[in-house]
Design a protein around this motif. Structure first.
Motif, PDB file in Angstrom:
ATOM      1  N   ALA A   1     -83.135 -68.850  99.028  1.00  0.00           N
ATOM      2  CA  ALA A   1     -84.497 -69.273  99.320  1.00  0.00           C
ATOM      3  C   ALA A   1     -85.351 -68.064  99.653  1.00  0.00           C
ATOM      4  CB  ALA A   1     -84.507 -70.249 100.486  1.00  0.00           C
ATOM      5  N   ASP A   2     -86.643 -68.147  99.384  1.00  0.00           N
ATOM      6  CA  ASP A   2     -87.551 -67.129  99.889  1.00  0.00           C
ATOM      7  C   ASP A   2     -87.777 -67.383 101.381  1.00  0.00           C
ATOM      8  OD1 ASP A   2     -89.254 -64.969  99.980  1.00  0.00           O
ATOM      9  OD2 ASP A   2     -90.374 -65.557  98.201  1.00  0.00           O
ATOM     10  N   GLY A   3     -88.312 -66.389 102.070  1.00  0.00           N
ATOM     11  CA  GLY A   3     -88.387 -66.439 103.516  1.00  0.00           C
ATOM     12  C   GLY A   3     -89.134 -67.649 104.065  1.00  0.00           C
ATOM     13  N   THR A   4     -88.471 -68.444 104.870  1.00  0.00           N
ATOM     14  CA  THR A   4     -88.977 -69.663 105.532  1.00  0.00           C
ATOM     15  C   THR A   4     -89.395 -70.751 104.544  1.00  0.00           C
ATOM     16  OG1 THR A   4     -91.316 -68.987 105.718  1.00  0.00           O
ATOM     17  CG2 THR A   4     -89.818 -68.248 107.467  1.00  0.00           C
ATOM     18  N   ALA A   5     -89.011 -70.630 103.275  1.00  0.00           N
ATOM     19  CA  ALA A   5     -89.429 -71.627 102.284  1.00  0.00           C
ATOM     20  C   ALA A   5     -88.813 -72.996 102.562  1.00  0.00           C
ATOM     21  CB  ALA A   5     -89.056 -71.159 100.880  1.00  0.00           C
ATOM     22  N   ILE A   6     -87.580 -73.019 103.067  1.00  0.00           N
ATOM     23  CA  ILE A   6     -86.937 -74.314 103.339  1.00  0.00           C
ATOM     24  C   ILE A   6     -87.635 -75.000 104.508  1.00  0.00           C
ATOM     25  CG2 ILE A   6     -84.782 -75.452 103.968  1.00  0.00           C
ATOM     26  CD1 ILE A   6     -83.277 -73.184 102.580  1.00  0.00           C
ATOM     27  N   ASP A   7     -88.033 -74.234 105.496  1.00  0.00           N
ATOM     28  CA  ASP A   7     -88.746 -74.834 106.625  1.00  0.00           C
ATOM     29  C   ASP A   7     -90.041 -75.510 106.186  1.00  0.00           C
ATOM     30  OD1 ASP A   7     -86.760 -74.012 108.327  1.00  0.00           O
ATOM     31  OD2 ASP A   7     -87.917 -72.418 109.291  1.00  0.00           O
ATOM     32  N   ARG A   8     -90.667 -74.990 105.126  1.00  0.00           N
ATOM     33  CA  ARG A   8     -91.905 -75.601 104.643  1.00  0.00           C
ATOM     34  C   ARG A   8     -91.682 -77.011 104.107  1.00  0.00           C
ATOM     35  NH1 ARG A   8     -95.159 -70.730 101.443  1.00  0.00           N
ATOM     36  NH2 ARG A   8     -94.817 -69.091 102.990  1.00  0.00           N
TER      37      ARG A   8
ATOM     38  N   ALA B   1     -88.756 -69.366  94.222  1.00  0.00           N
ATOM     39  CA  ALA B   1     -90.115 -68.943  94.556  1.00  0.00           C
ATOM     40  C   ALA B   1     -90.776 -69.905  95.539  1.00  0.00           C
ATOM     41  CB  ALA B   1     -90.946 -68.850  93.276  1.00  0.00           C
ATOM     42  N   TYR B   2     -91.883 -69.465  96.117  1.00  0.00           N
ATOM     43  CA  TYR B   2     -92.647 -70.300  97.029  1.00  0.00           C
ATOM     44  C   TYR B   2     -93.401 -71.422  96.306  1.00  0.00           C
ATOM     45  CZ  TYR B   2     -92.128 -67.081 101.010  1.00  0.00           C
ATOM     46  OH  TYR B   2     -91.632 -66.323 102.046  1.00  0.00           O
ATOM     47  N   ASN B   3     -93.854 -71.144  95.102  1.00  0.00           N
ATOM     48  CA  ASN B   3     -94.702 -72.110  94.424  1.00  0.00           C
ATOM     49  C   ASN B   3     -93.920 -73.351  94.022  1.00  0.00           C
ATOM     50  OD1 ASN B   3     -93.752 -69.894  92.370  1.00  0.00           O
ATOM     51  ND2 ASN B   3     -94.012 -71.750  91.151  1.00  0.00           N
ATOM     52  N   GLU B   4     -94.629 -74.341  93.553  1.00  0.00           N
ATOM     53  CA  GLU B   4     -93.971 -75.530  93.038  1.00  0.00           C
ATOM     54  C   GLU B   4     -94.049 -75.536  91.513  1.00  0.00           C
ATOM     55  OE1 GLU B   4     -97.945 -76.714  92.090  1.00  0.00           O
ATOM     56  OE2 GLU B   4     -97.110 -75.632  93.794  1.00  0.00           O
ATOM     57  N   PHE B   5     -93.156 -76.280  90.899  1.00  0.00           N
ATOM     58  CA  PHE B   5     -93.244 -76.532  89.463  1.00  0.00           C
ATOM     59  C   PHE B   5     -93.218 -78.040  89.246  1.00  0.00           C
ATOM     60  CE2 PHE B   5     -91.040 -77.526  85.453  1.00  0.00           C
ATOM     61  CZ  PHE B   5     -92.052 -77.108  84.596  1.00  0.00           C
ATOM     62  N   ASP B   6     -94.182 -78.530  88.487  1.00  0.00           N
ATOM     63  CA  ASP B   6     -94.305 -79.961  88.228  1.00  0.00           C
ATOM     64  C   ASP B   6     -94.391 -80.737  89.538  1.00  0.00           C
ATOM     65  OD1 ASP B   6     -94.598 -82.135  86.522  1.00  0.00           O
ATOM     66  OD2 ASP B   6     -92.446 -82.545  86.441  1.00  0.00           O
ATOM     67  N   GLY B   7     -95.075 -80.120  90.519  1.00  0.00           N
ATOM     68  CA  GLY B   7     -95.317 -80.788  91.782  1.00  0.00           C
ATOM     69  C   GLY B   7     -94.189 -80.700  92.786  1.00  0.00           C
ATOM     70  N   VAL B   8     -93.082 -80.060  92.447  1.00  0.00           N
ATOM     71  CA  VAL B   8     -91.929 -79.966  93.350  1.00  0.00           C
ATOM     72  C   VAL B   8     -91.716 -78.494  93.708  1.00  0.00           C
ATOM     73  CG1 VAL B   8     -89.466 -80.419  93.643  1.00  0.00           C
ATOM     74  CG2 VAL B   8     -90.864 -81.977  92.263  1.00  0.00           C
ATOM     75  N   PRO B   9     -91.648 -78.156  94.997  1.00  0.00           N
ATOM     76  CA  PRO B   9     -91.408 -76.754  95.383  1.00  0.00           C
ATOM     77  C   PRO B   9     -90.152 -76.215  94.711  1.00  0.00           C
ATOM     78  CG  PRO B   9     -91.978 -78.061  97.311  1.00  0.00           C
ATOM     79  CD  PRO B   9     -91.799 -79.036  96.179  1.00  0.00           C
ATOM     80  N   CYS B  10     -90.214 -74.970  94.283  1.00  0.00           N
ATOM     81  CA  CYS B  10     -89.085 -74.393  93.543  1.00  0.00           C
ATOM     82  C   CYS B  10     -87.785 -74.453  94.338  1.00  0.00           C
ATOM     83  CB  CYS B  10     -89.401 -72.954  93.156  1.00  0.00           C
ATOM     84  SG  CYS B  10     -90.696 -72.800  91.903  1.00  0.00           S
TER      85      CYS B  10
ATOM     86  N   ALA C   1     -86.757 -76.673  96.169  1.00  0.00           N
ATOM     87  CA  ALA C   1     -86.232 -78.034  96.176  1.00  0.00           C
ATOM     88  C   ALA C   1     -86.256 -78.644  94.784  1.00  0.00           C
ATOM     89  CB  ALA C   1     -87.048 -78.908  97.131  1.00  0.00           C
ATOM     90  N   ASN C   2     -86.382 -77.796  93.755  1.00  0.00           N
ATOM     91  CA  ASN C   2     -86.564 -78.281  92.386  1.00  0.00           C
ATOM     92  C   ASN C   2     -85.227 -78.304  91.658  1.00  0.00           C
ATOM     93  OD1 ASN C   2     -87.386 -78.480  89.566  1.00  0.00           O
ATOM     94  ND2 ASN C   2     -89.449 -78.050  90.333  1.00  0.00           N
ATOM     95  N   ARG C   3     -84.634 -79.468  91.601  1.00  0.00           N
ATOM     96  CA  ARG C   3     -83.310 -79.605  90.987  1.00  0.00           C
ATOM     97  C   ARG C   3     -83.336 -79.288  89.492  1.00  0.00           C
ATOM     98  NH1 ARG C   3     -78.426 -81.387  92.370  1.00  0.00           N
ATOM     99  NH2 ARG C   3     -77.087 -82.209  90.713  1.00  0.00           N
ATOM    100  N   TYR C   4     -84.439 -79.589  88.821  1.00  0.00           N
ATOM    101  CA  TYR C   4     -84.537 -79.260  87.402  1.00  0.00           C
ATOM    102  C   TYR C   4     -84.380 -77.752  87.199  1.00  0.00           C
ATOM    103  CZ  TYR C   4     -86.647 -78.014  82.959  1.00  0.00           C
ATOM    104  OH  TYR C   4     -86.868 -77.457  81.720  1.00  0.00           O
ATOM    105  N   LEU C   5     -85.058 -76.955  88.024  1.00  0.00           N
ATOM    106  CA  LEU C   5     -84.989 -75.504  87.870  1.00  0.00           C
ATOM    107  C   LEU C   5     -83.641 -74.944  88.306  1.00  0.00           C
ATOM    108  CD1 LEU C   5     -88.446 -74.222  89.203  1.00  0.00           C
ATOM    109  CD2 LEU C   5     -87.639 -74.177  86.844  1.00  0.00           C
TER     110      LEU C   5
ATOM    111  N   ALA D   1     -83.076 -79.062  99.967  1.00  0.00           N
ATOM    112  CA  ALA D   1     -82.898 -77.762  99.318  1.00  0.00           C
ATOM    113  C   ALA D   1     -81.476 -77.596  98.797  1.00  0.00           C
ATOM    114  CB  ALA D   1     -83.242 -76.639 100.289  1.00  0.00           C
ATOM    115  N   LEU D   2     -80.482 -77.972  99.595  1.00  0.00           N
ATOM    116  CA  LEU D   2     -79.089 -77.829  99.159  1.00  0.00           C
ATOM    117  C   LEU D   2     -78.808 -78.702  97.954  1.00  0.00           C
ATOM    118  CD1 LEU D   2     -76.295 -76.504 100.047  1.00  0.00           C
ATOM    119  CD2 LEU D   2     -75.758 -78.788 100.897  1.00  0.00           C
ATOM    120  N   ASP D   3     -79.281 -79.917  97.983  1.00  0.00           N
ATOM    121  CA  ASP D   3     -79.039 -80.838  96.867  1.00  0.00           C
ATOM    122  C   ASP D   3     -79.685 -80.337  95.581  1.00  0.00           C
ATOM    123  OD1 ASP D   3     -78.058 -83.549  95.937  1.00  0.00           O
ATOM    124  OD2 ASP D   3     -80.202 -83.732  95.491  1.00  0.00           O
TER     125      ASP D   3
END
Length: 764
Positions: free
Chosen positions: A293-300, A261-270, A272-276, A315-317
């Motif tokens: 990824a959602d559209g252009t989310a990695i570019d953000r 998703a576009y939003n973040e969880f616990d302050g980390v964008p989804c 790029a969120n390794r926990y999720l 994002a990959l990690d």
């Protein structure tokens, strides 16, 4: 001399072996190409006098990586893409162009790896001449997963026949704040109902051989203020209790992927969120599918990392495998060279994409065989109309105004949604051919008696405060036996709509717009616009009986009606045939059987109003009632139904063997058939790891009862029914006391106490 066939080309070889063999043959550039979905699909072809041809831009994109991982939206058509009937792909041309794409990629690259063709299937394939179904909120209002699964199977068959393999479908978001414009894409506010519909979605698509990517993971429906892509304030417990249930169900049912998703969880964008994406999804749940990824989310992510290569590595990690329109992910090769991400992590992501291609059989059948013909489309249209009919929810019924009489002398059909197919089909919808579909006005005219005059006036625009045409509509109502007032909202986009880079509508406060719902169209005020309210008041003041039909994609706030209204129905964007479905319910040819998948607030000031908040014994506001106008699960019928108290086969179970049966007697006490959705809720009385919720839906059953008939709804209660999120955030049956409640809605239940003990020896 016999040439050895590469192991990855051997269809009899196990998929893991084929993947390993293919990975071992790939260059770094080819691997990076498999993780990219950079091109908009409608840029891959162009119309010529002889049909359609692949563009030079597409050929260059394939050449850049000697292959292509996925191509999004080859057949997407809408105002954002700018694709219409003049230049786009109909069913025949879509299949031919998809085949041309595959031939070019397979025959023109060193390893011949087929491309995943990814399409939007929000409520039917979003393509020219794709069958449009009612939106997800309508599907949720049916409380009928089996019917929905059949419709999804038909939509997926259409998608597959046109050469696509992967369907993107919203399923994981919940309506926590109906101000959010994407509420129509949600099944419900409730995690249990959403989970059952998500299971049906995955099962239906798999029947047609289509892989599903579920959107959006996770918690996007919890954004602050109902603002699209905004921040969330979720804690881990609420994430697990509320926002992960549908994802767990979808993964268990065999979903091929999830979209971060576009939003973040616990302050980390989804994204790029390794926990999720890794800790929870892969390591705890064992998910081996693809994360997109959602559209252009990695570019953000460049705002966090400072440069695009580091954003791609982040994002990959975290566990993202496949980009969507991003410029960052194509630079993963640089990330590997700079040591920002390991070759092993890259290989793991590539392996997941290749595994999906092997599982779909693309190496053996990259081009689909002939698909279903016009008969299948007609059958799917019938299923869509059944969903529309089953979703119509009767909220208010007084004085026996319904069903409408075919002996009526005159019926006035009024309002901005009375005669518009575009305003009843929702967002993410391809252009429709002129004349397709049935509006509410057309449905009523077709269903009315031969001697009934049906008159119509728009009365006002959908938005704004212009009341110049209200008097004309009131005059027509005054001379009618009944006035059907069709109000609500619209997600219809036009060529004048402005868009973000990801396709969301651009809306500015105060600017004129015909949209009141849809991606990017969030509201601060949930009440009906001023002109619609003025029209309702003027028509009601005539003394003519008024029936309100709300065609909408979110629950509009409904205060106490200032003027008398005999009946109110909600028709959640019911699709092209929705007008006929609404008319069938209005005239009693079908019983109203929809039940609210969301709570209806009295105003935006009352939010949140979802029924299963924490049970802190809150007393409410001083100046107004804090309860919803209509509660989750609510829905009336044209008959009367009586519920008995729930009866348990045992009143004490252990955490080790929590099995019992709950029955409730339901009797039709009226003169018409009943189509009743019996609901089972669990309410914790004591014990547990956290403060309990007021009640939680844990089952539902449908009963069809003739007048005077009595039957039992039977629920098999087990660990899944009684489980809650424990201290370690895993589902567990906890000791304590609960109440099993049954009834027709979340605010009309009767309960019986059940003790859950620590050990099996204490059972009775």
């Amino acid at each position: 001399m016999t040439v050895a066939v590469p192991r990855y080309r051997d269809p009899a070889a196990p998929v893991p072996e084929r993947v390993r063999d293919l990975l071992g043959r790939m260059t770094l550039a080819e691997k990076v190409g498999q993780l990219n979905q950079r091109m908009y699909g409608w840029h891959a072809y162009e119309r010529t006098p002889d049909g359609h041809r692949l563009t030079d831009a597409f050929r260059a994109e394939v050449a850049a990586f000697d292959g292509m991982g996925a191509l999004y939206g080859l057949q997407r058509a809408d105002a954002w893409s700018g694709v219409g009937f003049g230049e786009g792909l109909d069913a025949r041309d879509g299949a031919l162009t998809a085949a041309a794409v595959q031939r070019h990629v397979v025959d023109g690259t060193r390893l011949g790896i087929p491309v995943l063709l990814v399409e939007e299937m929000p409520h039917g394939h979003q393509a020219l001449d794709g069958t449009v179904l009612p939106v997800n909120l309508a599907a949720g209002a049916t409380w009928d997963p089996e019917l929905y699964a059949d419709a999804v199977a038909g939509a997926a068959a259409e998608l597959r026949a046109r050469g696509a393999h992967v369907a993107l479908v919203s399923a994981l978001d919940l309506v926590r704040d109906p101000r959010w414009g994407r509420s129509e894409e949600c099944f419900a506010e409730d995690p249990y109902l959403a989970a059952r519909m998500t299971e049906a979605l995955v099962a239906g698509a798999r029947r047609a051989g289509v892989a599903v990517v579920l959107k959006h993971f996770a918690g996007q429906g919890a954004t602050v203020g109902g603002r699209n892509s905004a921040a969330t304030e979720l804690g881990h417990r609420e994430l697990h209790e509320i926002h992960l249930a549908a994802a767990r169900a979808g993964v268990a049912a065999g979903a091929a992927g999830v979209m971060a998703a576009y939003n973040e969880f616990d302050g980390v964008p989804c994204v790029a969120n390794r926990y999720l994406l890794t800790g929870l999804l892969r390591e705890e749940w064992g998910f081996d599918g693809v994360v997109m990824a959602d559209g252009t989310a990695i570019d953000r992510l460049v705002r966090l990392t400072g440069d695009p290569v580091s954003a791609a590595a982040m994002a990959l990690d975290a566990g993202c495998d496949l980009s969507l329109w991003d410029d960052c992910f194509p630079r993963l090769g640089e990330a590997v060279d700079r040591g920002l991400v390991s070759g092993r992590a890259l290989d793991a992501a590539v392996a997941r994409v290749l595994t999906l291609k092997f599982r779909l059989g693309l190496f053996e059948r990259p081009v689909p065989e002939a698909g279903p013909g016009p008969g299948a489309a007609r059958e799917l249209g019938v299923l869509g109309e059944r969903i529309a009919r089953a979703s119509v929810t009767l909220l208010v019924h007084e004085g026996g105004a319904l069903p409408l009489s075919r002996a009526a002398r005159r019926i006035a059909v009024l309002g901005p949604n009375a005669d518009s197919v575009a305003q009843q089909i929702g967002d993410y919808t391809a252009p429709q051919r002129p004349g397709d579909g049935v509006t509410v006005l057309e449905g009523i005219r077709a269903a009315a008696g031969p001697d009934t005059e049906v008159v119509c006036a728009r009365g006002c625009e959908l938005v704004g405060d212009d009341v110049s045409r209200v008097a004309e509509a009131a005059r027509l109502a005054a001379g009618a036996d009944v006035a059907v007032l069709v109000l609500g909202g619209s997600s219809a986009r036009t060529p004048d709509t402005a868009f973000e880079a990801n396709g969301a509508a651009v809306t500015v406060a105060g600017a004129p717009s015909g949209m009141t719902c849809g991606e990017g169209v969030d509201l601060a005020d949930l009440s009906l616009p001023p002109a619609q309210r003025a029209l309702l008041a003027a028509v009601s003041a005539t003394g003519t009986p008024v029936v309100v039909v709300l065609v909408q994609g979110r629950p509009h706030a409904l205060p106490e009606f200032e003027a008398p209204v005999r009946a109110v129905l909600s028709a959640w964007y019911p699709g092209p045939q929705g007008g006929r479905a609404v008319a069938q319910v209005l005239f009693g040819d079908a019983e109203p059987r929809g039940r609210l998948p969301v709570s209806v607030p009295r105003s935006a000031a009352h939010l949140p109003v979802f029924y299963h908040g924490k049970d802190h014994r809150y007393r409410g506001y001083v100046d107004q009632r804090a309860t919803p106008r209509y509660a989750f699960g609510h829905g009336l019928s044209y008959t009367s139904v009586e519920y008995g108290a729930p009866r348990l086969s045992r009143t004490r179970v252990s955490v080790d063997a929590p099995r019992l049966t709950c029955r409730v007697a339901v009797r039709n006490t009226g003169a018409r058939p009943a189509d009743e959705t019996v609901q089972l809720y669990v309410r914790r009385l004591s014990g547990g790891a956290t403060w309990p919720r007021v009640r939680e839906l844990r089952g539902f059953a449908r009963l069809r009862l003739a007048p005077g008939e009595r039957a039992d709804a039977v629920f098999e209660v087990d660990a899944e029914t009684l489980a809650s999120v424990g201290r370690d955030l895993r589902l567990v049956v906890e000791p304590g006391a609960v109440e099993l409640e049954t009834g027709p809605a979340s605010d009309r239940t009767r309960g019986v106490r059940l003790e859950i003990t620590d050990s099996e020896s204490n059972e009775t």
